[in-house]
Design an enzyme around this catalytic site. Structure first.
Site, PDB file in Angstrom:
ATOM      1  CB  CYS A 233      34.526  36.066  45.018  1.00 27.86           C
ATOM      2  SG  CYS A 233      34.618  37.056  43.526  1.00 27.86           S
TER       3      CYS A 233
ATOM      4  CB  CYS B  98      28.352  40.763  44.379  1.00 24.95           C
ATOM      5  SG  CYS B  98      29.447  39.984  43.181  1.00 24.95           S
TER       6      CYS B  98
ATOM      7  CB  CYS C 115      35.757  44.023  42.874  1.00 26.99           C
ATOM      8  SG  CYS C 115      34.968  43.013  41.626  1.00 26.99           S
TER       9      CYS C 115
ATOM     10  CE  LYS D 147      35.325  42.827  34.161  1.00 24.61           C
ATOM     11  NZ  LYS D 147      35.095  42.647  35.604  1.00 24.61           N
TER      12      LYS D 147
ATOM     13  NE  ARG E  67      33.666  46.885  31.857  1.00 23.46           N
ATOM     14  CZ  ARG E  67      33.422  46.091  32.915  1.00 23.46           C
ATOM     15  NH1 ARG E  67      33.448  46.579  34.138  1.00 23.46           N
ATOM     16  NH2 ARG E  67      33.157  44.818  32.738  1.00 23.46           N
TER      17      ARG E  67
ATOM     18  NE  ARG F  87      30.084  49.116  37.857  1.00 18.27           N
ATOM     19  CZ  ARG F  87      30.738  47.968  37.594  1.00 18.27           C
ATOM     20  NH1 ARG F  87      31.407  47.833  36.465  1.00 18.27           N
ATOM     21  NH2 ARG F  87      30.741  46.977  38.461  1.00 18.27           N
TER      22      ARG F  87
ATOM     23  CB  CYS G 285      34.606  44.193  46.520  1.00 19.55           C
ATOM     24  SG  CYS G 285      34.136  42.602  47.225  1.00 19.55           S
TER      25      CYS G 285
ATOM     26  CE  LYS H  41      37.771  46.628  35.407  1.00 16.95           C
ATOM     27  NZ  LYS H  41      37.661  46.021  36.732  1.00 16.95           N
TER      28      LYS H  41
HETATM   29 FE1  SRM Z   1      34.439  44.202  39.795  1.00 19.91          FE
HETATM   30  C1  SRM Z   1      32.638  41.686  38.514  1.00 19.91           C
HETATM   31  C2  SRM Z   1      31.820  45.241  41.561  1.00 19.91           C
HETATM   32  C3  SRM Z   1      36.063  47.095  40.406  1.00 19.91           C
HETATM   33  C4  SRM Z   1      37.416  42.709  38.900  1.00 19.91           C
HETATM   34  N1  SRM Z   1      32.525  43.607  39.927  1.00 19.91           N
HETATM   35  C5  SRM Z   1      31.966  42.538  39.297  1.00 19.91           C
HETATM   36  C6  SRM Z   1      30.445  42.487  39.528  1.00 19.91           C
HETATM   37  C7  SRM Z   1      29.799  43.240  38.422  1.00 19.91           C
HETATM   38  C8  SRM Z   1      29.837  41.081  39.722  1.00 19.91           C
HETATM   39  C9  SRM Z   1      29.323  40.342  38.509  1.00 19.91           C
HETATM   40  O1  SRM Z   1      30.021  40.228  37.483  1.00 19.91           O
HETATM   41  O2  SRM Z   1      28.203  39.828  38.608  1.00 19.91           O
HETATM   42  C10 SRM Z   1      30.392  43.244  40.860  1.00 19.91           C
HETATM   43  C11 SRM Z   1      29.075  43.939  41.172  1.00 19.91           C
HETATM   44  C12 SRM Z   1      28.803  43.849  42.645  1.00 19.91           C
HETATM   45  C13 SRM Z   1      27.687  44.690  43.098  1.00 19.91           C
HETATM   46  O3  SRM Z   1      26.678  44.110  43.577  1.00 19.91           O
HETATM   47  O4  SRM Z   1      27.770  45.894  43.040  1.00 19.91           O
HETATM   48  C14 SRM Z   1      31.630  44.099  40.783  1.00 19.91           C
HETATM   49  N2  SRM Z   1      33.973  45.896  40.693  1.00 19.91           N
HETATM   50  C15 SRM Z   1      32.876  46.100  41.460  1.00 19.91           C
HETATM   51  C16 SRM Z   1      32.973  47.411  42.212  1.00 19.91           C
HETATM   52  C17 SRM Z   1      31.636  48.097  42.443  1.00 19.91           C
HETATM   53  C18 SRM Z   1      33.703  47.147  43.529  1.00 19.91           C
HETATM   54  C19 SRM Z   1      33.935  48.333  44.443  1.00 19.91           C
HETATM   55  O5  SRM Z   1      34.255  48.033  45.589  1.00 19.91           O
HETATM   56  O6  SRM Z   1      33.843  49.489  44.063  1.00 19.91           O
HETATM   57  C20 SRM Z   1      33.935  48.159  41.272  1.00 19.91           C
HETATM   58  C21 SRM Z   1      33.224  48.872  40.155  1.00 19.91           C
HETATM   59  C22 SRM Z   1      34.170  49.743  39.397  1.00 19.91           C
HETATM   60  C23 SRM Z   1      33.530  50.573  38.301  1.00 19.91           C
HETATM   61  O7  SRM Z   1      32.997  51.640  38.583  1.00 19.91           O
HETATM   62  O8  SRM Z   1      33.615  50.165  37.135  1.00 19.91           O
HETATM   63  C24 SRM Z   1      34.734  46.988  40.719  1.00 19.91           C
HETATM   64  N3  SRM Z   1      36.366  44.814  39.607  1.00 19.91           N
HETATM   65  C25 SRM Z   1      36.843  46.013  40.028  1.00 19.91           C
HETATM   66  C26 SRM Z   1      38.276  45.976  40.063  1.00 19.91           C
HETATM   67  C27 SRM Z   1      39.174  47.116  40.500  1.00 19.91           C
HETATM   68  C28 SRM Z   1      39.403  48.112  39.394  1.00 19.91           C
HETATM   69  O9  SRM Z   1      38.824  48.004  38.306  1.00 19.91           O
HETATM   70  O10 SRM Z   1      40.179  49.039  39.603  1.00 19.91           O
HETATM   71  C29 SRM Z   1      38.664  44.707  39.644  1.00 19.91           C
HETATM   72  C30 SRM Z   1      40.125  44.159  39.614  1.00 19.91           C
HETATM   73  C31 SRM Z   1      40.929  44.715  38.506  1.00 19.91           C
HETATM   74  C32 SRM Z   1      40.714  43.945  37.253  1.00 19.91           C
HETATM   75  O11 SRM Z   1      39.710  44.167  36.583  1.00 19.91           O
HETATM   76  O12 SRM Z   1      41.525  43.064  36.949  1.00 19.91           O
HETATM   77  C33 SRM Z   1      37.456  43.991  39.342  1.00 19.91           C
HETATM   78  N4  SRM Z   1      34.932  42.488  38.779  1.00 19.91           N
HETATM   79  C34 SRM Z   1      36.208  42.019  38.581  1.00 19.91           C
HETATM   80  C35 SRM Z   1      36.129  40.712  37.985  1.00 19.91           C
HETATM   81  C36 SRM Z   1      37.329  39.825  37.583  1.00 19.91           C
HETATM   82  C37 SRM Z   1      37.834  40.202  36.234  1.00 19.91           C
HETATM   83  C38 SRM Z   1      38.882  39.230  35.731  1.00 19.91           C
HETATM   84  O13 SRM Z   1      39.748  39.661  34.997  1.00 19.91           O
HETATM   85  O14 SRM Z   1      38.817  38.044  36.023  1.00 19.91           O
HETATM   86  C39 SRM Z   1      34.748  40.399  37.875  1.00 19.91           C
HETATM   87  C40 SRM Z   1      34.119  39.098  37.317  1.00 19.91           C
HETATM   88  C41 SRM Z   1      34.203  39.023  35.838  1.00 19.91           C
HETATM   89  O15 SRM Z   1      34.494  39.974  35.133  1.00 19.91           O
HETATM   90  O16 SRM Z   1      33.955  37.912  35.362  1.00 19.91           O
HETATM   91  C42 SRM Z   1      34.031  41.533  38.393  1.00 19.91           C
HETATM   92 FE1  SF4 Z   2      31.580  40.468  43.812  1.00 22.44          FE
HETATM   93 FE2  SF4 Z   2      33.841  39.142  43.915  1.00 22.44          FE
HETATM   94 FE3  SF4 Z   2      33.796  41.573  42.874  1.00 22.44          FE
HETATM   95 FE4  SF4 Z   2      33.504  41.306  45.446  1.00 22.44          FE
HETATM   96  S1  SF4 Z   2      35.339  40.712  44.285  1.00 22.44           S
HETATM   97  S2  SF4 Z   2      32.215  42.572  44.131  1.00 22.44           S
HETATM   98  S3  SF4 Z   2      32.415  39.415  45.610  1.00 22.44           S
HETATM   99  S4  SF4 Z   2      32.808  39.814  42.031  1.00 22.44           S
END
Ligand code: SRM
Ligand code: SF4
Length: 596
Positions: free
Chosen positions: A488, A449, A492, A220, A139, A71, A443, A222
């Site tokens: 899930c 993922c 995201c 994390k 981030r 990333r 997402c 943000k």
């Molecule tokens: Fe996310 C984890 C993809 C924005 C909440 N996110 C992941 C992972 C890395 C899966 C993993 O942990 O193994 C995903 C990688 C999938 C892949 O194959 O690419 C993933 N997240 C993404 C992206 C690529 C989705 C997208 O459609 O663009 C976004 C990358 C942003 C970036 O450039 O940094 C992405 N993730 C978000 C957002 C939205 C935001 O940040 O504005 C959220 C919700 C807001 C928040 O953080 O509360 C988000 N991602 C999560 C979570 C749940 C965090 C939590 O508080 O519980 C996880 C899982 C974790 O952290 O345990 C996660």
């Molecule tokens: Fe993966 Fe769940 Fe984030 Fe979608 S919402 S990218 S399935 S961790």
């Protein structure tokens, strides 16, 4: 992996170094152990496997098809033509495409272990970096995408860069592991665009990180900046949201919101999405210090026992917003803070198409389906189009929070050339699309993922085809209605503040949340616990039909919903606090109810 072990891994890592250098120079295995993967995240990469072939490989007693996702971080989504071309080139080392992220970054999937170092090196050579793109640190900082040339937009972009610089983790480990010890400096890179923050961070003396200490953040973190009335950075979903207050065309200061965040687990009431709440207003000169006070409060008060409850949103809920504010203010001696200003937003949408940017030049915001920059056989050839624009016109690009791409600084005499290249590659920026489709986002989910329970990026376009039919039949094609999907409950795709959020539960089954808002300032409620994928468009149509018949003049979907419906099941604050306390007690080894 339990929370305690993640904490131990970070502490023992010597500035996030661990054994990563040794592991990545060993080419005899395709993967790394899980504890190393935890450290790797802080360097901007995740170990993954191809889930499309997981079952057949297990049956054939083969190892998982391991690879790495990388990333790149760029504050406010800004990327030069040259940097874009370097990423485009790196697609050949990945799975042939790149994914714009909804935090304005870029992901490359499918990089093999032996190729990871070269890819990270090249990202750094471009002047960007992957440092802190993932992991328990601040981030990529989001900001307004539109490249409007005025003092306010200039200041918000400057602020995203200042934040990025202040909160990069500091250790020589990054340069040692990925750059053979060479520090990122202009001499070495010979590139005036080199990111000074990364240069400074990789030259840091050994020892504790000045902000993160030895153990980094509990989770994390943000940050996003938005200029009213456009909430493209979706500030209420951020740990910290920032909104400028403008006096006579200049930014006087920023209102700071805290405690937004979306991750939850299905059926676990002690986890839930929260919207950010107003914290305080700070004069411009003190804004980054005020954010640092929020970050260190989270560092010192965040939950380090249970990762599921470790985000800032839970710290704010546990301390209460007033208690949290008092602690932040205590950490700002000699700095005057003020009550947060009233905020008002219209929409999280991008303004697609051509626009003037205020300096005689133009920008063009191009729709990119689900942010996937790929050449499709029978569809748009996004990768070729953007590469050709970068090569021939050398124009800066901007990734938007809705995973679209802006071509910026286009002089009027270049406009026809941009249009011709887009048309040649079948990229029809947004002509003929419903307004809902332009902003709908899913997402990544399957196949990369590891946490996905259902399809998302590969499913939403099909859902939207049917939803588009309903919108057109009902004459709602120009209505601002926000559809978001995730594979899930981690959220995201930011589904929990959308008008409609589809959240994967298991293959082809989605929880359906309804009643957020296109303004990003209201949470949706759980309307249906489980809906089969094929039934989703019909469920949506029921709401659209009711909206059409019941709406008042000019009323948008979000306002109709708020006026006529109550949001579905969501844990009340009381339920949430009870479960949170019960979980904490359980984890502390106490019997619930016996404490005190
Ligand atoms: Fe996310 C984890 C993809 C924005 C909440 N996110 C992941 C992972 C890395 C899966 C993993 O942990 O193994 C995903 C990688 C999938 C892949 O194959 O690419 C993933 N997240 C993404 C992206 C690529 C989705 C997208 O459609 O663009 C976004 C990358 C942003 C970036 O450039 O940094 C992405 N993730 C978000 C957002 C939205 C935001 O940040 O504005 C959220 C919700 C807001 C928040 O953080 O509360 C988000 N991602 C999560 C979570 C749940 C965090 C939590 O508080 O519980 C996880 C899982 C974790 O952290 O345990 C996660
Ligand atoms: Fe993966 Fe769940 Fe984030 Fe979608 S919402 S990218 S399935 S961790």
């Amino acid at each position: 992996m339990s929370k305690a072990s993640v904490e131990e891994i970070k502490i023992a890592s010597e500035g996030l170094r661990g054994q990563l250098a040794e592991l990545f120079s060993d080419t005899s295995t395709p993967n790394i152990p899980e504890d190393a993967n935890i450290l790797l995240k802080h360097h901007g990469s995740y170990q993954q496997d191809d889930r499309d072939v997981r079952t057949e490989r297990t049956k054939a007693k083969l190892e998982k098809a391991w690879s790495f996702m990388i990333r790149s971080k760029m504050p406010g989504g800004r990327i030069s033509a040259k940097q874009w071309l370097i990423h485009d080139d790196l697609c050949t080392k990945a799975c042939g495409n790149m994914r714009l992220t909804n935090r304005q970054g870029i992901q490359l999937h499918g990089v093999l272990k032996g190729g990871l170092k070269e890819v990270i090196q090249n990202v750094c050579h471009s002047g960007l970096s992957t440092m802190g793109a993932c992991g328990d640190v601040v981030r990529n900082t989001m900001g307004p995408a539109a490249p409007i040339k005025d003092a306010v937009h200039a200041d918000t972009q400057k602020l995203t860069e200042e934040i990025s610089q202040r909160f990069l983790w500091r250790s020589t480990a990054y340069a040692d592991i990925w750059l053979d010890g060479e520090k990122i400096d202009p001499e070495w890179i010979k590139d005036p665009e080199v990111n000074p923050a990364v240069r400074e961070a990789t030259q840091a003396p050994e020892g504790e990180d000045p902000i993160y200490g030895k153990v980094y953040l509990p989770r994390k973190f943000k940050i996003g900046v938005a200029i009213q009335p456009c909430n493209d950075a979706d500030i209420y979903s951020q740990d910290v949201g920032l909104v400028p207050h403008v006096v006579n065309g200049e930014v006087e200061g920023y209102t700071i919101t805290v405690g937004g965040g979306f991750g939850m687990s299905h059926g676990q009431l002690s986890t839930r999405p929260f919207l950010g709440q107003p914290l305080l207003y700070a004069k411009r000169a003190h804004v980054v210090d005020a954010i640092e006070a929020v970050v260190t409060t989270q560092r010192d008060h965040g939950n380090r026992v249970e990762r599921k409850n470790a985000r800032l949103k839970y710290t704010v809920q546990t301390m209460g917003i007033d208690g949290f504010r008092a602690e932040v203010v205590r950490r700002l001696p000699g700095i005057e803070t003020f009550p947060a200003k009233e905020l008002s937003f219209d929409s999280v949408e991008d303004n697609l198409g051509w626009h003037e940017q205020g300096d005689g030049k133009l920008y063009c915001a191009v729709y990119v389906s689900m942010g996937r920059v790929v050449d499709r056989e029978n569809g748009p050839q996004y990768r070729s189009a953007f590469a050709e624009i970068s090569k021939t016109l050398d124009l800066p690009l901007i990734v938007t929070p809705n995973t679209n791409l802006i071509i910026a600084d286009v002089s009027p005499d270049q406009k026809a050339a941009v249009d011709a290249i887009l048309a040649k590659h079948g990229v029809v920026h947004s002509d003929g699309m419903t307004r809902a489709r332009k902003v709908a986002h899913a997402c990544v989910a399957l196949p990369t993922c590891g946490l996905a329970l259902s399809e998302s990026e590969r499913a939403l376009p099909g859902f939207m085809d049917k939803i588009d039919d309903s919108l057109r039949e009902l004459g709602l094609e120009n209505e601002p209605i926000l559809f978001r999907m995730t594979g899930c409950p981690n959220g995201c795709g930011r589904p929990y503040n959308a008008d409609f959020g589809f959240v994967g539960r298991s293959p082809n089954k989605y929880a359906m949340f309804v009643g957020g808002s296109i303004r990003g300032n209201r949470l949706a409620g759980l309307e249906f616990k489980t809906v089969l994928g094929e039934d989703v468009p019909a469920k949506v149509r029921e709401f659209l039909t009711a909206f059409k018949s019941e709406r008042k003049d000019g009323e948008i979907f979000a306002d109709w919903f708020a006026r006529t419906r109550t949001t579905g099941d969501a844990p009340t604050p009381e339920q949430f606090h009870i479960e949170l306390a019960e979980r904490a007690a359980k984890l502390a080894g106490d019997k619930v109810g016996e404490a005190g």
